[in-house]
Design a protein around this motif. Sequence first.
Motif, PDB file in Angstrom:
ATOM      1  N   ALA A   1       0.832  -1.205   0.000  1.00 36.19           N
ATOM      2  CA  ALA A   1       0.000   0.000   0.000  1.00 36.19           C
ATOM      3  C   ALA A   1       0.868   1.257   0.000  1.00 36.19           C
ATOM      4  CB  ALA A   1      -0.922  -0.013   1.211  1.00 36.19           C
ATOM      5  N   GLN A   2       1.937   1.210   0.797  1.00 38.76           N
ATOM      6  CA  GLN A   2       2.840   2.352   0.887  1.00 38.76           C
ATOM      7  C   GLN A   2       3.509   2.624  -0.468  1.00 38.76           C
ATOM      8  OE1 GLN A   2       5.444   1.350   4.082  1.00 38.76           O
ATOM      9  NE2 GLN A   2       6.098   3.453   4.429  1.00 38.76           N
ATOM     10  N   TYR A   3       3.959   1.571  -1.124  1.00 35.55           N
ATOM     11  CA  TYR A   3       4.656   1.728  -2.406  1.00 35.55           C
ATOM     12  C   TYR A   3       3.694   2.227  -3.485  1.00 35.55           C
ATOM     13  CZ  TYR A   3       7.610   0.719  -6.421  1.00 35.55           C
ATOM     14  OH  TYR A   3       8.348   0.843  -7.566  1.00 35.55           O
ATOM     15  N   ALA A   4       2.503   1.619  -3.524  1.00 38.71           N
ATOM     16  CA  ALA A   4       1.542   1.987  -4.579  1.00 38.71           C
ATOM     17  C   ALA A   4       1.104   3.442  -4.438  1.00 38.71           C
ATOM     18  CB  ALA A   4       0.338   1.050  -4.539  1.00 38.71           C
ATOM     19  N   SER A   5       1.009   3.951  -3.207  1.00 41.50           N
ATOM     20  CA  SER A   5       0.584   5.342  -3.058  1.00 41.50           C
ATOM     21  C   SER A   5       1.695   6.304  -3.482  1.00 41.50           C
ATOM     22  CB  SER A   5       0.113   5.625  -1.629  1.00 41.50           C
ATOM     23  OG  SER A   5       1.216   5.631  -0.765  1.00 41.50           O
ATOM     24  N   ARG A   6       2.937   5.912  -3.312  1.00 39.91           N
ATOM     25  CA  ARG A   6       4.046   6.790  -3.713  1.00 39.91           C
ATOM     26  C   ARG A   6       4.415   6.652  -5.182  1.00 39.91           C
ATOM     27  NH1 ARG A   6       8.226   8.494   0.223  1.00 39.91           N
ATOM     28  NH2 ARG A   6       7.176   8.511   2.223  1.00 39.91           N
ATOM     29  N   HIS A   7       4.205   5.447  -5.742  1.00 37.14           N
ATOM     30  CA  HIS A   7       4.641   5.175  -7.117  1.00 37.14           C
ATOM     31  C   HIS A   7       3.491   4.561  -7.908  1.00 37.14           C
ATOM     32  CE1 HIS A   7       8.853   5.996  -6.086  1.00 37.14           C
ATOM     33  NE2 HIS A   7       8.619   5.315  -4.976  1.00 37.14           N
TER      34      HIS A   7
ATOM     35  N   HIS B   1      -5.812  -6.842  -3.952  1.00 37.37           N
ATOM     36  CA  HIS B   1      -5.588  -5.480  -3.449  1.00 37.37           C
ATOM     37  C   HIS B   1      -4.611  -4.726  -4.343  1.00 37.37           C
ATOM     38  CE1 HIS B   1      -4.441  -2.669   0.101  1.00 37.37           C
ATOM     39  NE2 HIS B   1      -5.491  -2.211  -0.543  1.00 37.37           N
ATOM     40  N   ALA B   2      -3.567  -5.416  -4.801  1.00 37.35           N
ATOM     41  CA  ALA B   2      -2.596  -4.779  -5.700  1.00 37.35           C
ATOM     42  C   ALA B   2      -3.303  -4.285  -6.963  1.00 37.35           C
ATOM     43  CB  ALA B   2      -1.481  -5.762  -6.049  1.00 37.35           C
ATOM     44  N   ARG B   3      -4.221  -5.084  -7.479  1.00 40.74           N
ATOM     45  CA  ARG B   3      -4.956  -4.670  -8.696  1.00 40.74           C
ATOM     46  C   ARG B   3      -5.776  -3.419  -8.411  1.00 40.74           C
ATOM     47  NH1 ARG B   3      -6.012 -10.585 -10.091  1.00 40.74           N
ATOM     48  NH2 ARG B   3      -4.131 -10.994 -11.312  1.00 40.74           N
TER      49      ARG B   3
END
Length: 247
Positions: free
Chosen positions: A96-102, A145-147
Amino acid sequence: WVYDGAVIEARIRSLAAFDAVRYAQKANSNLAVLALVRRAGAVVDAVSAGEIARALAAGFAPRDVTFTADLFDTAALAWIGRHDVPVNVGSPDMLAQYASRHPGRGVTLRVNPGFGHGHAPQVNTGGETSKHGIWHADLPDVVAHARQLGAPVTGLHVHIGSGSDFDHLTRTCAAMEGFAAIVGPELESISAGGGLPIPYRDGEAPFDVERFTRAWLDTRDRIGRAIGRAPRVEVEPGRYLVAESGV
Ligand SMILES: *Cc1c(COP(=O)(O)O)cnc(C)c1O
């Protein structure tokens, strides 16, 4: 310490049937060793900001470094953001942290298959007592969730410990096939992790690297038939590449 570069190069060559050899540098992150590994055609794993810095200082391109961890700290996030280093995610929070930043960037997932194995308990990195990786039963939810977050899952990774044996290898390959079916055709790569042993005492047989390689290439082919495209297969040794080179 003196390191024999020819030994390291020969160990990398012995794994040439893999699509990539990714050096787990905690085995020896000496900058000259890292540069030699790079010139021999391998890529590299990093588990901290310091290991990313060392990999780049040794001349690796950021795309040839993978950051593997179960959490981010501020320093690692800064290096990853500045250099666009690919990330191997070991927990749902980290995703979640990575997806929100990148946003939109693909990730690979480190999965804990529910069992581990090591030549000593301290180097067993799978199973219920290990902090490492996404618990196998949670994988369907994490992929979904990743999707939702728009972070395609492009790769899967397992590393169950240091000191492989062939019973655990068979179980790990079977587990990887199941995980690949959950991700489906967006899967571009699988990683066998490391753990390849070296002989420690006189008379111990060398590791059967051909048998290890065959097991993973067969796994890749079976996954290819099941999901309609064969992923690249990486191996991630540390000790096997360097331990026998030092005097
Ligand atoms: C330590 C480690 C490896 C390599 O283990 P070896 O036993 O040195 O081959 C591979 N992947 C990760 C993520 C590691 O932490």
